[in-house]
Design an enzyme around this catalytic site. Structure first.
Site, PDB file in Angstrom:
ATOM      1  N   CYS A 100      -2.008  -2.260   7.666  1.00 45.21           N
ATOM      2  CA  CYS A 100      -1.952  -3.185   6.523  1.00 45.21           C
ATOM      3  C   CYS A 100      -0.666  -4.007   6.465  1.00 45.21           C
ATOM      4  O   CYS A 100      -0.697  -5.153   6.032  1.00 45.21           O
ATOM      5  CB  CYS A 100      -2.194  -2.423   5.230  1.00 45.21           C
ATOM      6  SG  CYS A 100      -3.872  -1.705   5.191  1.00 45.21           S
ATOM      7  N   LYS A 154      -7.205  -4.757  -3.207  1.00 45.25           N
ATOM      8  CA  LYS A 154      -8.064  -5.216  -2.112  1.00 45.25           C
ATOM      9  C   LYS A 154      -9.053  -4.136  -1.707  1.00 45.25           C
ATOM     10  O   LYS A 154      -8.819  -2.959  -1.941  1.00 45.25           O
ATOM     11  CB  LYS A 154      -7.210  -5.639  -0.914  1.00 45.25           C
ATOM     12  CG  LYS A 154      -6.315  -4.537  -0.369  1.00 45.25           C
ATOM     13  CD  LYS A 154      -5.340  -5.085   0.668  1.00 45.25           C
ATOM     14  CE  LYS A 154      -4.351  -4.053   1.134  1.00 45.25           C
ATOM     15  NZ  LYS A 154      -4.921  -2.951   1.899  1.00 45.25           N
ATOM     16  N   ASP A 208       0.790  -1.243   0.000  1.00 46.59           N
ATOM     17  CA  ASP A 208       0.000   0.000   0.000  1.00 46.59           C
ATOM     18  C   ASP A 208       0.820   1.291   0.000  1.00 46.59           C
ATOM     19  O   ASP A 208       0.480   2.249   0.711  1.00 46.59           O
ATOM     20  CB  ASP A 208      -0.967   0.006   1.187  1.00 46.59           C
ATOM     21  CG  ASP A 208      -1.967  -1.126   1.140  1.00 46.59           C
ATOM     22  OD1 ASP A 208      -1.909  -1.961   0.223  1.00 46.59           O
ATOM     23  OD2 ASP A 208      -2.819  -1.187   2.045  1.00 46.59           O
TER      24      ASP A 208
END
Length: 190
Positions: free
Chosen positions: A139, A97, A10
């Site tokens: 994350c 995602k 990310d």
């Protein structure tokens, strides 16, 4: 399963300085990850990204910053793009995602042809993963936990992560240690 992969988590505009949900040090981490990739000899390099279409209660005008967050990483917007300091030329596959729900772990995402990250790694004979990216306490933690749960030898390279806050980052590190995830270096914490 003798190959090693780097999972870049990310490193997106909305999670770096100037984004809608910025983590201090995000741009520096993007640069450091690019240098690490250039200086390393991983068998495979993959990336994950938040790529929200309509994640429901994950977005809120009054977020609690635990289960709900400001709008971020909406599919097709500049905020969802990888940070310009991240050199994506060596990334083989991207796993998206969170289209219609909150998704913290890259193992919840799908990549080329709808394949899940764990399946992609196994198909490429990967048995060991290093995890880097943003945010250490969200994350990155979730991705590393799922990697270990799915049987991959897992290490988080903390020098190549950025955490949101000291308390939640320390809690994440404790959780990772308890799961036998390797931890190397020190995270940057906003």
């Amino acid at each position: 399963m003798d190959r090693t992969a780097l999972i870049v988590v990310d490193v997106q505009n909305d999670f770096c300085e100037g984004g809608s949900l910025p983590v201090a040090g995000g741009a520096a981490v993007a640069r450091a990850i690019s240098a690490h990739i250039a200086d390393s000899s991983y068998d495979h390099v993959v990336a994950t990204r938040d790529y929200h279409l309509d994640p429901g209660a994950h977005f809120s005008a009054e977020p609690d910053f635990v289960n709900s967050w400001p709008v971020h990483c909406v599919a097709g917007t500049p905020g969802a793009s990888f940070h310009p300091e991240l050199d994506v030329s060596g990334i083989e596959a991207v796993f998206s995602k969170g289209a219609h729900a909150a998704a913290y772990s890259g193992f919840e995402g799908v990549g080329p042809g709808g394949v899940a990250l764990a399946d992609w790694l196994r198909a490429h004979s990967v048995g060991k993963v290093d995890v880097v990216g943003i945010a250490t306490d969200h994350c990155v933690r979730a991705t590393a936990m799922d990697a270990a749960r799915d049987g991959f030898s897992t290490t988080v390279l903390l020098d190549l992560t950025a955490g949101v806050a000291a308390a939640t980052t320390e809690s994440a590190l404790t959780t990772l240690r308890e799961a036998q995830v390797g931890l190397v270096g020190e995270p940057k914490v906003g």
